[in-house]
Design a protein around this motif. Sequence first.
Motif, PDB file in Angstrom:
ATOM      1  N   THR A  74      -0.530   5.080   5.870  1.00 57.90           N
ATOM      2  CA  THR A  74      -1.002   4.318   4.722  1.00 57.90           C
ATOM      3  C   THR A  74      -2.194   5.055   4.132  1.00 57.90           C
ATOM      4  N   GLU A  75      -2.300   5.034   2.811  1.00 59.22           N
ATOM      5  CA  GLU A  75      -3.384   5.780   2.172  1.00 59.22           C
ATOM      6  C   GLU A  75      -4.750   5.320   2.650  1.00 59.22           C
ATOM      7  N   LEU A  76      -4.855   4.071   3.008  1.00 66.54           N
ATOM      8  CA  LEU A  76      -6.094   3.544   3.574  1.00 66.54           C
ATOM      9  C   LEU A  76      -5.879   3.296   5.057  1.00 66.54           C
ATOM     10  N   HIS A 130      -6.499  15.158  -3.145  1.00 69.38           N
ATOM     11  CA  HIS A 130      -6.157  16.458  -2.553  1.00 69.38           C
ATOM     12  C   HIS A 130      -4.820  16.353  -1.828  1.00 69.38           C
ATOM     13  N   PRO A 131      -3.915  17.303  -2.035  1.00 67.15           N
ATOM     14  CA  PRO A 131      -2.568  17.190  -1.464  1.00 67.15           C
ATOM     15  C   PRO A 131      -2.502  17.207   0.059  1.00 67.15           C
ATOM     16  N   SER A 132      -3.540  17.713   0.737  1.00 65.56           N
ATOM     17  CA  SER A 132      -3.503  17.753   2.204  1.00 65.56           C
ATOM     18  C   SER A 132      -3.978  16.454   2.839  1.00 65.56           C
ATOM     19  N   VAL A 133      -4.620  15.595   2.071  1.00 61.28           N
ATOM     20  CA  VAL A 133      -5.166  14.352   2.622  1.00 61.28           C
ATOM     21  C   VAL A 133      -4.048  13.317   2.773  1.00 61.28           C
ATOM     22  N   VAL A 134      -3.846  12.850   4.002  1.00 61.19           N
ATOM     23  CA  VAL A 134      -2.787  11.869   4.272  1.00 61.19           C
ATOM     24  C   VAL A 134      -3.322  10.447   4.286  1.00 61.19           C
ATOM     25  N   SER A 135      -4.621  10.280   4.546  1.00 63.19           N
ATOM     26  CA  SER A 135      -5.207   8.949   4.608  1.00 63.19           C
ATOM     27  C   SER A 135      -6.719   9.079   4.523  1.00 63.19           C
ATOM     28  N   VAL A 136      -7.357   8.082   3.948  1.00 58.60           N
ATOM     29  CA  VAL A 136      -8.813   8.018   3.956  1.00 58.60           C
ATOM     30  C   VAL A 136      -9.201   6.823   4.817  1.00 58.60           C
ATOM     31  N   GLY A 143      -4.385  -6.477   4.650  1.00 56.70           N
ATOM     32  CA  GLY A 143      -4.511  -5.672   3.442  1.00 56.70           C
ATOM     33  C   GLY A 143      -3.516  -4.535   3.361  1.00 56.70           C
ATOM     34  N   GLY A 144      -2.708  -4.358   4.403  1.00 51.74           N
ATOM     35  CA  GLY A 144      -1.676  -3.332   4.383  1.00 51.74           C
ATOM     36  C   GLY A 144      -1.980  -2.099   5.195  1.00 51.74           C
ATOM     37  N   CYS A 145      -3.162  -2.031   5.810  1.00 50.44           N
ATOM     38  CA  CYS A 145      -3.518  -0.863   6.617  1.00 50.44           C
ATOM     39  C   CYS A 145      -2.620  -0.778   7.845  1.00 50.44           C
ATOM     40  N   ARG A 146      -2.070   0.413   8.082  1.00 47.65           N
ATOM     41  CA  ARG A 146      -1.222   0.619   9.250  1.00 47.65           C
ATOM     42  C   ARG A 146      -1.596   1.891  10.027  1.00 47.65           C
ATOM     43  N   MET A 154       0.833  -1.188   0.000  1.00 41.76           N
ATOM     44  CA  MET A 154       0.000   0.000   0.000  1.00 41.76           C
ATOM     45  C   MET A 154       0.875   1.248   0.000  1.00 41.76           C
ATOM     46  N   GLN A 155       0.428   2.268  -0.709  1.00 44.51           N
ATOM     47  CA  GLN A 155       1.181   3.517  -0.780  1.00 44.51           C
ATOM     48  C   GLN A 155       1.230   4.211   0.585  1.00 44.51           C
TER      49      GLN A 155
END
Length: 339
Positions: free
Chosen positions: A17-19, A292-298, A48-51, A1-2
């Motif tokens: 992690t993006e998620l 959006h560039p300010s979003v670090v994770s959803v 799934g890679g969520c951290r 995951m990114q």
Amino acid sequence: MQIRHWDRIGNGGLNFTELGFGAAPLGNLYKAISDEEAHQVLEAAWDGGCRYFDTAPLYGLGLSESRVGRFLKTKNRDDYILSTKGGRLLEVCPPEKRTGIGKFFNTPNRREVYDYSYDGVMRSFEASFERMGLDRIDILYVHDVDIFTHGSKEASDARIAEFMKGGYYAMLALRDQGVIKAFGGGINEWQVCQTLAERGDFDLFLLAGRYTLLEQEALDSFLPLCQKRGIGIALGGPYNSGILARGPSDDAQYNYSNAPKEVIEKVRKIHATCEKHGVRMIEAALNFPLLHPSVVSVIPGGQSVAEVKSNREILGKQIPSALWADLKAQGLMRQDAPV
């Protein structure tokens, strides 16, 4: 995951992690699940890679924190980010007086007591440590100083004032002493987030449901302010309580309640446009905020293994630029929304 590295004040920052995983459903939100089911959901998120895991005392009146802590004890502490929230203390009470009847099920008999003072935030933080049994919490958010929770702008303003006179300095001290890496607000309204950002040195906001495929009013002023100051956004509620995931049915949920007709109609148009471009609406909804560039994770919630796996499968789905252009042309998306 990114991974999205965030470091606003030069203290090493955090790798998101993006998620992420929003653990409100593990507090038996809307229905009860067993400890074993909760563990399986968390395991699926981890596999799934969520951290990045977010919880709060409110969620199941301590139940979510306990379940998250029990799971994360089995993992290397340096391998994940953990956030919780302050501003509520939990007191033992008779069953009929517990908080969240009809919303949280099979929880401890406790009632919430709002306390945004210095001592209140410190006591809440200490209680979270006790419930989770972990050695470190990375992020502490002030929870729900908004109109949605307190019923009026006047009541919200009073809670903000209480926090800025007291609890704010507790969080600032915890960060500056290195006890936590960052602090901010977990809030349902971008306007309240902006009020806090203008009054203090906040690092991150967990903004729930207010920058989604359905609504982007936070682009008016709040998100530009975040970009200017390097404030990160963890975006909760990307499906606006479900309507962007399940579709525009008459019984669709929006903002924790039955969706108004005008919302259902707008989602119906978004849904049709997504279908025209061969995209599932849920795919566009999960991936849109990350542009959006300010979003670090959803951080969508998940109460079943299937939901968690579904979120992971659609993360990073390539969305054709023609879809965004079509939504903007129809007035269904802000023209200034980054795509």
